[in-house]
Design a protein around this motif. Structure first.
Motif, mmCIF file in Angstrom:
data_model
loop_
_atom_site.group_PDB
_atom_site.id
_atom_site.type_symbol
_atom_site.label_atom_id
_atom_site.label_comp_id
_atom_site.label_asym_id
_atom_site.label_seq_id
_atom_site.Cartn_x
_atom_site.Cartn_y
_atom_site.Cartn_z
ATOM 1 N N THR A 24 41.953 -86.291 -42.333
ATOM 2 C CA THR A 24 41.803 -87.310 -41.303
ATOM 3 C C THR A 24 42.368 -86.820 -39.973
ATOM 4 N N TRP A 25 43.472 -86.096 -40.042
ATOM 5 C CA TRP A 25 44.076 -85.515 -38.826
ATOM 6 C C TRP A 25 43.093 -84.585 -38.138
ATOM 7 N N GLN A 26 42.470 -83.687 -38.927
ATOM 8 C CA GLN A 26 41.545 -82.730 -38.355
ATOM 9 C C GLN A 26 40.322 -83.421 -37.761
ATOM 10 N N ALA A 27 39.835 -84.432 -38.463
ATOM 11 C CA ALA A 27 38.672 -85.157 -37.953
ATOM 12 C C ALA A 27 39.004 -85.853 -36.636
ATOM 13 N N THR A 28 40.207 -86.413 -36.549
ATOM 14 C CA THR A 28 40.630 -87.089 -35.326
ATOM 15 C C THR A 28 40.796 -86.106 -34.183
ATOM 16 N N ALA A 29 41.467 -84.978 -34.447
ATOM 17 C CA ALA A 29 41.699 -83.985 -33.400
ATOM 18 C C ALA A 29 40.404 -83.340 -32.946
ATOM 19 N N ALA A 30 39.496 -83.086 -33.899
ATOM 20 C CA ALA A 30 38.252 -82.396 -33.563
ATOM 21 C C ALA A 30 37.348 -83.255 -32.703
ATOM 22 N N SER A 31 37.339 -84.567 -32.970
ATOM 23 C CA SER A 31 36.420 -85.436 -32.250
ATOM 24 C C SER A 31 37.049 -86.083 -31.031
ATOM 25 N N GLY A 32 38.394 -85.972 -30.924
ATOM 26 C CA GLY A 32 39.083 -86.671 -29.837
ATOM 27 C C GLY A 32 38.991 -88.167 -30.024
ATOM 28 N N PRO A 62 21.973 -69.712 -17.902
ATOM 29 C CA PRO A 62 21.250 -70.959 -17.597
ATOM 30 C C PRO A 62 21.046 -71.809 -18.846
ATOM 31 N N LEU A 63 22.101 -72.413 -19.296
ATOM 32 C CA LEU A 63 22.005 -73.198 -20.519
ATOM 33 C C LEU A 63 22.428 -74.641 -20.299
ATOM 34 N N LYS A 64 21.971 -75.476 -21.163
ATOM 35 C CA LYS A 64 22.447 -76.847 -21.263
ATOM 36 C C LYS A 64 22.710 -77.099 -22.746
ATOM 37 N N TYR A 65 23.579 -78.048 -23.031
ATOM 38 C CA TYR A 65 23.976 -78.209 -24.425
ATOM 39 C C TYR A 65 24.154 -79.672 -24.786
ATOM 40 N N THR A 66 24.071 -79.922 -26.084
ATOM 41 C CA THR A 66 24.421 -81.229 -26.639
ATOM 42 C C THR A 66 25.297 -80.982 -27.863
ATOM 43 N N ILE A 67 26.227 -81.891 -28.098
ATOM 44 C CA ILE A 67 27.101 -81.804 -29.270
ATOM 45 C C ILE A 67 26.938 -83.095 -30.060
ATOM 46 N N ASP A 68 26.543 -82.960 -31.317
ATOM 47 C CA ASP A 68 26.294 -84.147 -32.122
ATOM 48 C C ASP A 68 26.599 -83.853 -33.586
ATOM 49 N N ASN A 69 27.543 -84.590 -34.145
ATOM 50 C CA ASN A 69 27.887 -84.471 -35.565
ATOM 51 C C ASN A 69 28.127 -83.032 -36.002
ATOM 52 N N GLY A 70 28.922 -82.315 -35.230
ATOM 53 C CA GLY A 70 29.279 -80.957 -35.608
ATOM 54 C C GLY A 70 28.213 -79.920 -35.324
#
Length: 369
Positions: A51-59, A340-348
Motif C-alpha cells: 500500500t505504501w508503494q502504491a501510494t508513493a508511486a501514484s502520489g 519531439p514526443l508527447k506522453y500519457t501515463i495511465d495505470n502503470g
C-alpha cells in the motif's frame, strides 16, 4: 506476535521509517526480529509495503480510501487509526519511490529455502521501482538495482564467498585473500578480492557488463561457447555478448583476450568516469548518448512501468544528461526538450507518441544553424 515492550504504534512507526529509508541500524534490527517472529507479522509488513508503494508511486493523497483498503485486507485484526494512517501515507507520497533504499530487503526474510546440498539459500529481490542495499556477513556491501535478484548460501563466508546475480548490482567487497569473492552472472564468474565494481546482468539483456572502479577483478569465461579469461584494471569497462544459443560441445581451451587468433565475445575499453555506470546506487541516472529505446528499458525498471512507443521513429532519438531524483513525469518532461514526443501515463503504462508540431520546430531550428 510483537516483541515485549513495543506497542503496535511503535512497530507501525518502525515500518514507516524502514519504507521511507529513514531507519537506524538498531531500529532495523528490531523490525527484522519482529518480522521474523511470525508469518502474521510478515504478512502485515507486506500489506503495509504494497500500500505504501502504491501510494508513493501514484502520489495518491486519498488516504481515507487507502486506509479502508488496508483495513479490508487485514480483516481489521490490527486496527490503525485514521489520523496515524494519514500521517504515514502523506510521508509516503512525499518520497520518490524509485530510490527507496531497503525496499526489497523483506524478500530475504521470506525466501529462505533448502537446496540440493541441504544448505539454505537466501534470495534478496529488489523489485522494479526500488533499489536495495544490504551488507553480507563478511562486511561486503551490495547495492541491488531495480528488478534484480541476488542469491547466496546461508553458509556464505564459512568456506567461500559466492553469490549469484540476475540484474544489476554494485559490490564493495571486503578484503579476504583466502576467500576470493565470486559473482556468478549468466555464463561468467567474476572473481574479486578487495575491490569496488558494478555488474549488469539482466536475464533479458543481450550482454553482461562489468565496470571496475578500483582494485582487481578477474572475469572467468571458461564456461562460455568461446572461452576466455581477462584480468581487469581500474576504470576498465567490459561488455560480454551472450551467445544466441549455448552448445557445450563448442567449448574450447580458455584463451586470453590478448590472443588475436581467437575472437573472444567481449569488448573492453577504459572509461574516465565510472560514475556513469554506478550513479544509480546513489539515486542518480547518468545517460550518455542513449537511444530512447534504451532509455525505455531503464525507465521500466526504475519506475515500475511499461513503456509503449506509438511510432518506432521515436526509439532512435538519442539523449545525454543526468537525472537526480526526478520523478517519472519530470524525466519525461526533460526528454521532451530534446525529442519531439508527447506522453500519457495511465495505470502503470507510459505511452510515447510523436509530436509533429514539436518535430517541425526542431527541424527548423536545425536548418537555421
Amino acid at each position: 506476535m510483537m516483541r515485549p515492550n513495543y506497542t503496535q504504534e511503535q512497530i507501525d512507526d518502525l515500518i514507516a521509517r524502514f519504507l521511507s529509508g529513514n531507519i537506524s541500524t538498531e531500529e532495523q534490527e528490531i523490525l527484522t526480529h519482529w518480522i521474523e517472529a511470525s508469518a502474521e507479522n510478515q504478512s502485515y509488513f507486506l500489506q503495509w509495503r504494497d500500500t505504501w508503494q502504491a501510494t508513493a508511486a501514484s502520489g495518491d493523497y486519498d488516504t481515507l480510501s487507502a486506509w479502508d483498503g488496508l483495513q479490508y485486507r487485514t480483516a481489521m485484526e490490527r486496527p490503525l487509526s485514521v489520523n496515524r494512517w494519514r500521517y504515514y501515507f502523506r510521508v509516503a507520497a512525499s518520497y520518490t519511490l524509485p530510490f527507496l533504499i531497503g525496499g526489497g530487503l523483506v524478500y530475504a526474510w521470506s525466501s529462505l529455502k533448502k537446496n540440493d546440498s541441504n544448505n539454505a539459500l537466501v534470495t534478496v529481490i529488489s523489485p522494479k521501482g526500488a533499489t536495495t542495499k544490504i551488507e553480507l556477513s563478511d562486511g561486503t556491501e551490495v547495492w541491488l538495482n531495480a528488478g534484480s535478484k541476488l542469491q547466496y548460501a546461508q553458509s556464505y563466508n564459512l568456506r567461500g564467498r559466492e553469490v549469484k546475480l540476475e540484474g544489476e548490482a554494485f559490490f564493495k567487497v571486503h578484503t579476504n585473500a583466502q576467500k576470493p569473492f565470486t559473482v556468478k552472472a549468466s555464463d561468467l564468474k567474476i572473481l574479486a578480492l578487495g575491490t569496488s565494481f558494478n555488474v549488469k546482468a539482466y536475464p533479458e539483456d543481450k550482454t553482461v557488463v562489468t565496470t571496475l572502479v578500483d582494485g582487481e577483478v578477474k572475469i572467468d569465461g571458461s564456461k562460455t561457447t568461446t572461452p576466455f579469461g581477462l584480468m581487469m584494471k581500474p576504470h576498465q569497462h567490459v561488455v560480454y555478448k551472450k551467445p544466441l544459443t549455448t552448445n557445450s560441445e563448442q567449448l574450447k581451451t580458455p584463451v586470453s583476450i590478448a590472443d588475436s587468433t581467437t575472437a573472444a565475445p567481449i569488448e573492453s575499453r577504459e572509461v574516465n568516469n565510472t560514475e556513469i555506470y554506478t550513479a544509480w546506487k546513489d539515486g542518480n541516472w547518468i545517460v550518455a548518448a542513449q537511444t530512447m529505446d534504451e532509455l525505455a528499458v531503464t525507465m521500466e525498471r526504475r519506475f515500475n512501468v511499461k513503456v509503449i512507443f506509438k511510432e518506432p521513429e521515436l526509439k532512435e532519438y538519442r539523449f545525454s544528461g543526468t537525472f537526480r531524483q526526478e520523478t517519472l513525469e519530470q524525466v519525461l518532461n526533460i526528454l521532451k526538450l530534446t525529442a519531439p514526443l508527447k506522453y500519457t501515463i495511465d495505470n502503470g503504462e507510459v505511452t510515447l507518441a510523436l509530436d509533429q508540431e514539436l518535430k517541425e520546430k526542431y527541424n527548423k531550428a536545425f536548418k537555421s544553424r
